[in-house]
Design an enzyme around this catalytic site. Structure first.
Site, PDB file in Angstrom:
ATOM      1  N   GLY A   1      -7.444   7.176 -48.247  1.00 60.24           N
ATOM      2  CA  GLY A   1      -8.723   7.587 -48.822  1.00 60.24           C
ATOM      3  C   GLY A   1      -9.121   6.760 -50.039  1.00 60.24           C
ATOM      4  O   GLY A   1     -10.214   6.917 -50.584  1.00 60.24           O
TER       5      GLY A   1
ATOM      6  N   ARG B   1     -19.989  -3.756 -53.490  1.00 61.39           N
ATOM      7  CA  ARG B   1     -19.187  -4.971 -53.255  1.00 61.39           C
ATOM      8  C   ARG B   1     -17.701  -4.669 -53.436  1.00 61.39           C
ATOM      9  O   ARG B   1     -17.319  -3.801 -54.219  1.00 61.39           O
ATOM     10  CB  ARG B   1     -19.590  -6.075 -54.236  1.00 61.39           C
ATOM     11  CG  ARG B   1     -20.976  -6.626 -53.991  1.00 61.39           C
ATOM     12  CD  ARG B   1     -21.148  -7.908 -54.750  1.00 61.39           C
ATOM     13  NE  ARG B   1     -20.310  -8.950 -54.183  1.00 61.39           N
ATOM     14  CZ  ARG B   1     -20.692  -9.769 -53.209  1.00 61.39           C
ATOM     15  NH1 ARG B   1     -21.914  -9.690 -52.707  1.00 61.39           N
ATOM     16  NH2 ARG B   1     -19.870 -10.676 -52.749  1.00 61.39           N
TER      17      ARG B   1
ATOM     18  N   ASP C   1     -14.400   2.637 -41.566  1.00 56.62           N
ATOM     19  CA  ASP C   1     -13.821   2.669 -40.230  1.00 56.62           C
ATOM     20  C   ASP C   1     -12.630   3.615 -40.141  1.00 56.62           C
ATOM     21  O   ASP C   1     -12.471   4.333 -39.173  1.00 56.62           O
ATOM     22  CB  ASP C   1     -13.468   1.259 -39.721  1.00 56.62           C
ATOM     23  CG  ASP C   1     -12.692   0.444 -40.713  1.00 56.62           C
ATOM     24  OD1 ASP C   1     -12.347   0.977 -41.791  1.00 56.62           O
ATOM     25  OD2 ASP C   1     -12.412  -0.728 -40.427  1.00 56.62           O
ATOM     26  N   ILE C   2     -11.778   3.606 -41.148  1.00 55.78           N
ATOM     27  CA  ILE C   2     -10.570   4.437 -41.039  1.00 55.78           C
ATOM     28  C   ILE C   2     -10.204   5.008 -42.407  1.00 55.78           C
ATOM     29  O   ILE C   2     -10.383   4.358 -43.437  1.00 55.78           O
ATOM     30  CB  ILE C   2      -9.404   3.609 -40.433  1.00 55.78           C
ATOM     31  CG1 ILE C   2      -8.206   4.491 -40.121  1.00 55.78           C
ATOM     32  CG2 ILE C   2      -9.007   2.437 -41.298  1.00 55.78           C
ATOM     33  CD1 ILE C   2      -7.201   3.843 -39.159  1.00 55.78           C
ATOM     34  N   LEU C   3      -9.734   6.238 -42.370  1.00 53.57           N
ATOM     35  CA  LEU C   3      -9.223   6.885 -43.590  1.00 53.57           C
ATOM     36  C   LEU C   3      -7.718   6.901 -43.496  1.00 53.57           C
ATOM     37  O   LEU C   3      -7.164   7.561 -42.623  1.00 53.57           O
ATOM     38  CB  LEU C   3      -9.653   8.348 -43.617  1.00 53.57           C
ATOM     39  CG  LEU C   3     -10.987   8.780 -44.177  1.00 53.57           C
ATOM     40  CD1 LEU C   3     -11.068  10.298 -44.086  1.00 53.57           C
ATOM     41  CD2 LEU C   3     -11.137   8.334 -45.617  1.00 53.57           C
ATOM     42  N   ILE C   4      -7.056   6.180 -44.388  1.00 49.29           N
ATOM     43  CA  ILE C   4      -5.583   6.244 -44.393  1.00 49.29           C
ATOM     44  C   ILE C   4      -5.172   7.039 -45.636  1.00 49.29           C
ATOM     45  O   ILE C   4      -4.796   8.207 -45.543  1.00 49.29           O
ATOM     46  CB  ILE C   4      -4.950   4.838 -44.389  1.00 49.29           C
ATOM     47  CG1 ILE C   4      -5.451   3.997 -43.211  1.00 49.29           C
ATOM     48  CG2 ILE C   4      -3.413   4.951 -44.405  1.00 49.29           C
ATOM     49  CD1 ILE C   4      -4.672   4.055 -41.942  1.00 49.29           C
TER      50      ILE C   4
ATOM     51  N   LYS D   1       0.855  -1.202   0.000  1.00 48.05           N
ATOM     52  CA  LYS D   1       0.000   0.000   0.000  1.00 48.05           C
ATOM     53  C   LYS D   1       0.886   1.245   0.000  1.00 48.05           C
ATOM     54  O   LYS D   1       0.668   2.205   0.746  1.00 48.05           O
ATOM     55  CB  LYS D   1      -0.967  -0.006   1.191  1.00 48.05           C
ATOM     56  CG  LYS D   1      -1.937  -1.180   1.118  1.00 48.05           C
ATOM     57  CD  LYS D   1      -3.094  -1.062   2.050  1.00 48.05           C
ATOM     58  CE  LYS D   1      -4.013  -2.260   1.947  1.00 48.05           C
ATOM     59  NZ  LYS D   1      -3.380  -3.547   2.293  1.00 48.05           N
TER      60      LYS D   1
HETATM   61  O1  LIG Z   1      -7.805   4.831 -46.764  1.00 47.67           O
HETATM   62  P1  LIG Z   1      -7.194   3.533 -47.210  1.00 47.67           P
HETATM   63  O2  LIG Z   1      -5.731   3.650 -47.513  1.00 47.67           O
HETATM   64  O3  LIG Z   1      -7.966   2.917 -48.317  1.00 47.67           O
HETATM   65  O4  LIG Z   1      -7.233   2.549 -45.974  1.00 47.67           O
HETATM   66  C1  LIG Z   1      -8.364   2.369 -45.175  1.00 47.67           C
HETATM   67  C2  LIG Z   1      -9.144   1.139 -45.580  1.00 47.67           C
HETATM   68  O5  LIG Z   1      -8.402  -0.029 -45.237  1.00 47.67           O
HETATM   69  C3  LIG Z   1      -9.222  -0.936 -44.530  1.00 47.67           C
HETATM   70  O6  LIG Z   1      -9.858  -1.816 -45.347  1.00 47.67           O
HETATM   71  P2  LIG Z   1      -9.173  -3.144 -45.895  1.00 47.67           P
HETATM   72  O7  LIG Z   1      -8.796  -2.932 -47.325  1.00 47.67           O
HETATM   73  O8  LIG Z   1      -8.121  -3.589 -44.988  1.00 47.67           O
HETATM   74  O9  LIG Z   1     -10.322  -4.180 -46.002  1.00 47.67           O
HETATM   75  P3  LIG Z   1     -11.355  -4.908 -45.037  1.00 47.67           P
HETATM   76  O10 LIG Z   1     -12.292  -3.830 -44.574  1.00 47.67           O
HETATM   77  O11 LIG Z   1     -12.022  -5.802 -45.980  1.00 47.67           O
HETATM   78  O12 LIG Z   1     -10.642  -5.589 -43.938  1.00 47.67           O
HETATM   79  C4  LIG Z   1     -10.237  -0.036 -43.859  1.00 47.67           C
HETATM   80  O13 LIG Z   1     -11.421  -0.738 -43.549  1.00 47.67           O
HETATM   81  C5  LIG Z   1     -10.469   1.065 -44.863  1.00 47.67           C
HETATM   82  O14 LIG Z   1     -11.502   0.731 -45.755  1.00 47.67           O
HETATM   83  O1  LIG Z   2      -8.805  -1.525 -41.525  1.00 46.46           O
HETATM   84  C1  LIG Z   2      -8.098  -1.004 -40.686  1.00 46.46           C
HETATM   85  O2  LIG Z   2      -8.445  -0.948 -39.525  1.00 46.46           O
HETATM   86  C2  LIG Z   2      -6.793  -0.411 -41.128  1.00 46.46           C
HETATM   87  C3  LIG Z   2      -6.432  -0.399 -42.435  1.00 46.46           C
HETATM   88  C4  LIG Z   2      -5.210   0.157 -42.777  1.00 46.46           C
HETATM   89  O3  LIG Z   2      -4.810   0.212 -43.926  1.00 46.46           O
HETATM   90  N1  LIG Z   2      -4.431   0.657 -41.777  1.00 46.46           N
HETATM   91  C5  LIG Z   2      -4.804   0.619 -40.496  1.00 46.46           C
HETATM   92  O4  LIG Z   2      -4.025   1.070 -39.627  1.00 46.46           O
HETATM   93  N2  LIG Z   2      -5.980   0.077 -40.189  1.00 46.46           N
END
Ligand SMILES: O=P(O)(O)OC[C@H]1O[C@H](OP(=O)(O)OP(=O)(O)O)[C@H](O)[C@@H]1O
Ligand SMILES: O=C(O)c1cc(=O)[nH]c(=O)[nH]1
Length: 484
Positions: A412, A380, A407-410, A97
């Site tokens: 785009g 698709r 989910d995420i923009l890396i 503690k």
């Molecule tokens: O902005 P960007 O450089 O495109 O990266 C981001 C994308 O990468 C991931 O998808 P991923 O292609 O891994 O496919 P998943 O969702 O089918 O796992 C994520 O879900 C985004 O869609």
């Molecule tokens: O889909 C993800 O979560 C994802 C994709 C990607 O390209 N980079 C990342 O850090 N996460």
């Protein structure tokens, strides 16, 4: 003693192999020693016997530093001897503690490096600065003292009101100090408080301190079943319970301890059987807070959504980290918070349908469609060569406005490709909503291409909060915030 293994791994292995949530207390308490014996010389034999009797019935040993300190130099020698006889696979918790800012760094070094104990208890009053030196040891764990059973402690613990007591604030604050693996809670034998603490911290390991009831007896004031129901996690774990000293005074201590262990395990099975596997938990997130996303970010980190090391991104680039958001769908309470956070943004937008970008965002888009009562479609990733062979799944009419969810923009690239598919079918796409914006100009890039991008979280905000909460170190902070 093997100090390379993490406390939590050692503990889980011992719980698994001994099927036990019990811990053995090894304390030279003067009142338990007859005057004819010398505590410093005879305690070692007593401890050896207790270890022999219980080594396959316990998951940890706890040593209370104060008892050894009070014996002076012989006490320090005794402590070393006791540490040396604890089997290496049993994790050792030092109940110190500790609560002094000035000595924390030195004390952490002594207990973790020199004595090689696996975990230590700390009193939280001096705040995070006092706890931080202990958290720097990657394989070690700290237990923060939250609430004791001492009746006079209520004046402090339940301040300012029993409805909103200090001890729950302490739980909430300490949850931000370290991950569940690194930081547990220490609580006295009090079912009511334990239940409230368990509710506030479903993810934390709780070290119970004090005399636990030996059996189930609803007529007794202290019932083991009640204590377990209050403190066990939904998966029948999350508690460490002391062996009551009275069991060692019984005719057959080993048998009695075994009975207690088995009784606890029966209650654990009941707890699991009675828990829904997918409970909906309504989040306690206040969007008026100055940092409304702090809880969410810490939870995302704690479930392993931020990983370090070189990773190829969807765009083909290699970054020294990866944000893995695929895990959220398996943790309903976090998924629920995330859908709520997207919904806050979508509320302010005009759209007819929601489109998710496969595969990662399909569950989120589904959750949003149900929550906002709007229809969903999705472009698709690859068109099937059989069946209807459609590029866009779901019903829609040309001319409608679609909000794209990802989910995420890396770079785009993924959202722009998805949006292009939707547009090729005569749909309008103006808004794109993501959970995390990687920043570094990607929103501007989308704007140039005719899209407004909105995000719940920015990577720099995530890095900042994780760094402030001591989840990541300076090097990892720099990796997350550097130009890529
Ligand atoms: O902005 P960007 O450089 O495109 O990266 C981001 C994308 O990468 C991931 O998808 P991923 O292609 O891994 O496919 P998943 O969702 O089918 O796992 C994520 O879900 C985004 O869609
Ligand atoms: O889909 C993800 O979560 C994802 C994709 C990607 O390209 N980079 C990342 O850090 N996460």
């Amino acid at each position: 003693m093997n100090n390379q293994k993490k406390f939590c791994d050692k503990l889980l292995a011992a719980i698994e192999s001994n099927q036990s949530l019990l811990y053995l207390t090894l304390d030279p308490q003067p009142e338990t020693f007859p005057d004819t014996l010398s505590i410093t010389t005879d305690f070692l034999a007593k401890a050896k016997l207790a270890i022999d009797q219980t080594a396959d019935l316990i998951s940890a040993c706890k040593i209370t530093l104060g008892f050894y300190q009070s014996l002076g130099i012989p006490g320090w020698e005794l402590l070393q001897q006791i540490l040396a006889i604890i089997p290496p696979h049993i994790p050792v918790i030092l109940d110190a503690k500790h609560c002094d800012l000035n000595t924390s760094t030195l004390f952490a070094k002594t207990v973790f490096e020199d004595w090689q104990v696996d975990a230590v208890t700390l009193s939280p009053y001096a705040g995070f600065d006092q706890v931080a030196p202990f958290l720097l040891y990657p394989n070690k764990t700290v237990f923060v003292l939250c609430a004791t059973a001492n009746p006079t402690a209520a004046a402090l613990q339940e301040y300012p009101t029993p409805e909103n007591p200090l001890y729950l604030q302490l739980v909430r604050v300490s949850q931000t100090w370290g991950t569940p693996e690194k930081l547990g809670l220490q609580v006295g034998v009090m079912p009511d408080m334990l239940a409230r603490i368990r509710q506030a911290a479903p993810e934390r390991l709780i070290l119970v301190e004090g005399d636990i009831p030996e059996q189930n007896d609803l007529t007794e004031q202290n019932d083991l079943a009640e204590l377990l129901a209050a403190g066990l996690s939904k998966n029948g774990e999350g508690l460490l319970l002391p062996i009551p000293p009275s069991l060692f005074a019984s005719q057959e201590p080993r048998l009695e301890i075994q009975k207690l262990r088995d009784n606890i395990n029966e209650q654990r099975l009941r707890a699991i059987a009675g828990s829904p596997t997918c409970e909906l938990w309504l989040p306690d997130v206040c969007f008026l807070q100055p940092e409304p996303h702090r809880d969410l970010i810490l939870q995302l980190y704690d479930i392993g959504c931020v990983v370090f090391g070189d990773h190829v991104q969807a765009s083909g680039a290699v970054f020294p980290y990866y944000i893995d958001l695929r895990k959220i769908i398996s943790i309903p309470q976090i998924f629920h918070q995330i859908v709520s956070a997207y919904a806050e943004i979508l509320k302010g937008l005009k759209f007819d349908r929601i489109a998710g970008i496969p595969y990662g965002s399909l569950p989120t888009a589904t959750g949003l469609a149900l929550r906002m009562e709007r229809p969903m479609i999705f472009p698709r990733k690859e068109v099937k060569t059989y069946g209807a062979g459609k590029l866009i799944e779901g019903h829609f009419q040309a001319g409608e406005t679609i909000v794209v969810v990802d989910d995420i923009l890396i770079s785009g690239k993924s959202v722009m490709e998805g949006a292009a598919k939707l547009k090729s079918a005569g749909l309008n796409v103006e808004d794109i909503v993501v959970l995390i914006d990687h920043e570094q100009g990607v929103k501007d890039k989308l704007q140039v291409n005719g899209y407004r991008a909105h995000s719940v979280l920015a990577l720099s905000e995530i890095a900042q909060i994780l760094y402030q909460a001591n989840r990541i170190d300076t090097e990892q902070f720099q990796l997350l915030t550097a130009e890529h």
